[in-house]
Scaffold this active site. Structure first.
Site, short mmCIF file in Angstrom:
data_model
loop_
_atom_site.label_atom_id
_atom_site.label_comp_id
_atom_site.label_asym_id
_atom_site.label_seq_id
_atom_site.Cartn_x
_atom_site.Cartn_y
_atom_site.Cartn_z
N HIS A 123 -10.97 0.78 3.06
CA HIS A 123 -10.67 1.08 4.46
C HIS A 123 -11.57 2.17 5.01
O HIS A 123 -11.29 2.74 6.06
CB HIS A 123 -9.20 1.53 4.60
N GLY A 171 1.16 4.17 -5.42
CA GLY A 171 1.41 4.88 -4.16
C GLY A 171 1.10 4.08 -2.92
O GLY A 171 0.53 4.60 -1.97
C1 BV8 Z 1 -7.96 -7.73 8.08
C2 BV8 Z 1 -7.18 2.98 8.71
C3 BV8 Z 1 -9.13 -9.80 8.19
C4 BV8 Z 1 -7.65 4.12 7.96
C5 BV8 Z 1 -5.76 1.26 7.91
C6 BV8 Z 1 0.57 -10.38 9.80
C7 BV8 Z 1 0.77 -10.67 8.46
C8 BV8 Z 1 -0.17 -10.27 7.50
C9 BV8 Z 1 -1.31 -9.57 7.87
C10 BV8 Z 1 -1.50 -9.27 9.19
C11 BV8 Z 1 -0.57 -9.66 10.15
N1 BV8 Z 1 -1.02 -9.22 11.34
C12 BV8 Z 1 -2.20 -8.56 11.17
C13 BV8 Z 1 -2.50 -8.60 9.87
C14 BV8 Z 1 -3.68 -8.01 9.22
C15 BV8 Z 1 -3.55 -6.50 9.13
C16 BV8 Z 1 -2.26 -6.10 8.47
O1 BV8 Z 1 -2.12 -6.23 7.27
N2 BV8 Z 1 -1.29 -5.64 9.27
C17 BV8 Z 1 -0.02 -5.23 8.69
C18 BV8 Z 1 0.51 -4.00 9.42
C19 BV8 Z 1 0.94 -6.41 8.79
N3 BV8 Z 1 -4.66 -6.08 8.30
C20 BV8 Z 1 -5.85 -5.83 8.87
O2 BV8 Z 1 -6.07 -5.85 10.05
C21 BV8 Z 1 -6.99 -5.55 7.89
N4 BV8 Z 1 -8.08 -6.41 8.21
O3 BV8 Z 1 -6.95 -8.31 7.75
O4 BV8 Z 1 -9.14 -8.38 8.39
C22 BV8 Z 1 -9.79 -10.10 6.89
C23 BV8 Z 1 -9.13 -9.85 5.68
C24 BV8 Z 1 -9.78 -10.16 4.50
C25 BV8 Z 1 -11.04 -10.68 4.53
C26 BV8 Z 1 -11.68 -10.91 5.74
C27 BV8 Z 1 -11.05 -10.63 6.93
C28 BV8 Z 1 -7.45 -4.12 8.00
C29 BV8 Z 1 -6.41 -3.20 7.41
C30 BV8 Z 1 -6.93 -1.76 7.39
C31 BV8 Z 1 -6.30 -1.02 8.48
N5 BV8 Z 1 -6.60 0.40 8.37
N6 BV8 Z 1 -5.97 2.54 8.07
C32 BV8 Z 1 -6.72 5.25 8.12
O5 BV8 Z 1 -6.50 5.67 9.28
O6 BV8 Z 1 -6.23 5.69 7.08
S1 BV8 Z 1 -4.39 0.76 7.05
C33 BV8 Z 1 -3.42 2.08 6.61
O7 BV8 Z 1 -2.35 1.54 5.83
C34 BV8 Z 1 -4.09 3.06 5.69
O8 BV8 Z 1 -5.42 2.75 5.38
C35 BV8 Z 1 -3.23 2.99 4.42
O9 BV8 Z 1 -3.96 3.22 3.29
C36 BV8 Z 1 -2.79 1.61 4.50
C37 BV8 Z 1 -1.69 1.15 3.61
O10 BV8 Z 1 -0.65 2.10 3.64
P1 BV8 Z 1 -0.24 2.80 2.26
O11 BV8 Z 1 -1.45 3.40 1.67
O12 BV8 Z 1 0.49 1.82 1.43
O13 BV8 Z 1 0.69 3.96 2.77
P2 BV8 Z 1 2.22 3.85 3.19
O14 BV8 Z 1 2.57 5.11 3.91
O15 BV8 Z 1 2.47 2.53 3.84
O16 BV8 Z 1 2.99 3.82 1.79
C38 BV8 Z 1 2.95 4.98 0.96
C39 BV8 Z 1 3.66 4.61 -0.33
O17 BV8 Z 1 3.56 5.73 -1.22
C40 BV8 Z 1 5.14 4.32 -0.17
O18 BV8 Z 1 5.48 3.15 -0.90
C41 BV8 Z 1 5.83 5.55 -0.78
O19 BV8 Z 1 7.04 5.20 -1.44
C42 BV8 Z 1 4.81 6.00 -1.78
N7 BV8 Z 1 4.84 7.44 -2.06
C43 BV8 Z 1 5.11 8.46 -1.19
N8 BV8 Z 1 5.03 9.65 -1.85
C44 BV8 Z 1 4.71 9.36 -3.14
C45 BV8 Z 1 4.58 7.97 -3.27
N9 BV8 Z 1 4.28 7.39 -4.45
C46 BV8 Z 1 4.08 8.20 -5.52
N10 BV8 Z 1 4.19 9.54 -5.47
C47 BV8 Z 1 4.49 10.15 -4.29
N11 BV8 Z 1 4.60 11.50 -4.26
#
Ligand code: BV8
Length: 232
Positions: free
Chosen positions: A108, A174
Site C-alpha cells: 500500500h 495484526g
Molecule cells: C484494489 C492507504 C484493484 C494507506 C489503504 C467490495 C468487496 C471487496 C473489495 C472491494 C469492494 N469494494 C472495493 C473493494 C476494493 C477495496 C477494498 O478492499 N475495500 C474494502 C474496504 C471493502 N480495495 C482497494 O481498493 C485496493 N485496490 O482493489 O485494486 C486490484 C486489486 C488487485 C489487483 C489489481 C487491481 C486498494 C486497497 C488499499 C487501500 N489503502 N490505506 C494508508 O493510509 O495507510 S487500506 C488501509 O487498510 C491501510 O493500508 C491498512 O493497512 C489496511 C488494512 O487495515 P488493517 O491493516 O487490517 O488495519 P485494521 O485497523 O483494519 O485492523 C487492525 C487489526 O489489528 C485488527 O484486527 C485488530 O484486532 C488488530 N490489532 C490491534 N491492536 C493489536 C492488534 N493485533 C495485535 N496486537 C495488537 N496490539
C-alpha cells in the site's frame, strides 16, 4: 524450521499498534476520525489535496516519533536466520525496516515516499508535503504521498503472488482482513496447500479461513511464535 519451509508473512496496522501508531478499524481508529473517502481515495485527493496532505503529514510525524516494537524486531530476527522469509505489509510506516527487516514489500505504499502524479517520479517525502509543492523532476504541482488509495492497484502484486504460489506457511499478523486484495491472500495460500496462521489481538472477521490462530498483543505472541519457529 526446516530448510524447505517457505514462509510468507502479511502484516497490518495491528503490528504497529503498540508502537503508538493508530489502527484503522479499532475503536477510535483512524477511520472513525477521518472519512476514508476524503483522505484515502484519488477522488478525495482531487477534491482537497490540502486535507490529504495534512492527514499524511500528521501520520508521517507520528511515524518518525514512533519506535519499532518487539514484534517488528522478532520478524527481523526470523528473517535474519531465514532470509527467504517474505514480509508483505499493508502498513505504510517504516517500522519493519527500522526494526531490522529487509526487502519488505509495501503493497500500500510508504509514508516516507513521495510521488509525482504527473510524471511518476518518486523521492523521499519531506516531513511536510503541501499541495503547492513542485515535482523535483517535472516541476508540476502534482505531488502526492506515495500511498495506494482505495480504487488504486496495490504495488508489487506479481511478486506477492509468486511468493504465495510457493509458500508452505502463510501468517497474517495484526490485520482485520477487511481490505482486498490482501484479505484474499489466505485463500490463495490455502489453494496451494499452505498452512495458514492468524496472529492477532482477537479473532478477525476472517479467522475461520485460517487453519489456526493465536491471540494477544503482537509484542507478546509474535516473539513467542518466532522463538518456536527458530527452536529457541
Ligand atoms: C484494489 C492507504 C484493484 C494507506 C489503504 C467490495 C468487496 C471487496 C473489495 C472491494 C469492494 N469494494 C472495493 C473493494 C476494493 C477495496 C477494498 O478492499 N475495500 C474494502 C474496504 C471493502 N480495495 C482497494 O481498493 C485496493 N485496490 O482493489 O485494486 C486490484 C486489486 C488487485 C489487483 C489489481 C487491481 C486498494 C486497497 C488499499 C487501500 N489503502 N490505506 C494508508 O493510509 O495507510 S487500506 C488501509 O487498510 C491501510 O493500508 C491498512 O493497512 C489496511 C488494512 O487495515 P488493517 O491493516 O487490517 O488495519 P485494521 O485497523 O483494519 O485492523 C487492525 C487489526 O489489528 C485488527 O484486527 C485488530 O484486532 C488488530 N490489532 C490491534 N491492536 C493489536 C492488534 N493485533 C495485535 N496486537 C495488537 N496490539
Amino acid at each position: 524450521m526446516t530448510a524447505s519451509e517457505r514462509i510468507v508473512i502479511l502484516t497490518g496496522a495491528g503490528i504497529s499498534a503498540e508502537s503508538g501508531l493508530g489502527t484503522f478499524r479499532d475503536v477510535g481508529g483512524l477511520w472513525s476520525q477521518y472519512d476514508l473517502a476524503d483522505v484515502a481515495t484519488p477522488e478525495g485527493f482531487a477534491r482537497d489535496p490540502g486535507l490529504v496532505h495534512a492527514f499524511y503529514n500528521a501520520r508521517r510525524q507520528n511515524c518518525r516519533e514512533a519506535e519499532p516494537n518487539a514484534a517488528h524486531h522478532a520478524l527481523a530476527r526470523l528473517q535474519a536466520k531465514h532470509p527467504d522469509v517474505v514480509i508483505v505489509t499493508q502498513n505504510v510506516d517504516d517500522l519493519h525496516e527500522r526494526g531490522g527487516a529487509q526487502a519488505v514489500i509495501h503493497m500500500h505504499g510508504e509514508l516516507m515516499g513521495a510521488l509525482c502524479a504527473q510524471c511518476g517520479a518518486r523521492w523521499s517525502a519531506p516531513d511536510r508535503m503541501e499541495a503547492t509543492d513542485a515535482c523535483p523532476k517535472c516541476g508540476s504541482p502534482a505531488t502526492r504521498p506515495d500511498i495506494v488509495w482505495f480504487g488504486e492497484i496495490p504495488y508489487q502484486m506479481r511478486r506477492i503472488e509468486d511468493a504465495l504460489a510457493t509458500a508452505t506457511l502463510f501468517v497474517a499478523i495484526g490485520t482485520s482482513g477487511e481490505v482486498y486484495p490482501a484479505a484474499g491472500f489466505v485463500q490463495d495460500a490455502r489453494a496451494r496447500e499452505a498452512q495458514t496462521l492468524e496472529l492477532n489481538l482477537e479473532p478477525s472477521g476472517g479467522a475461520n479461513q485460517f487453519h489456526s490462530g493465536r491471540y494477544g498483543p503482537a509484542t507478546e505472541i509474535v516473539p513467542a511464535w518466532v522463538a518456536e519457529i527458530l527452536g529457541d
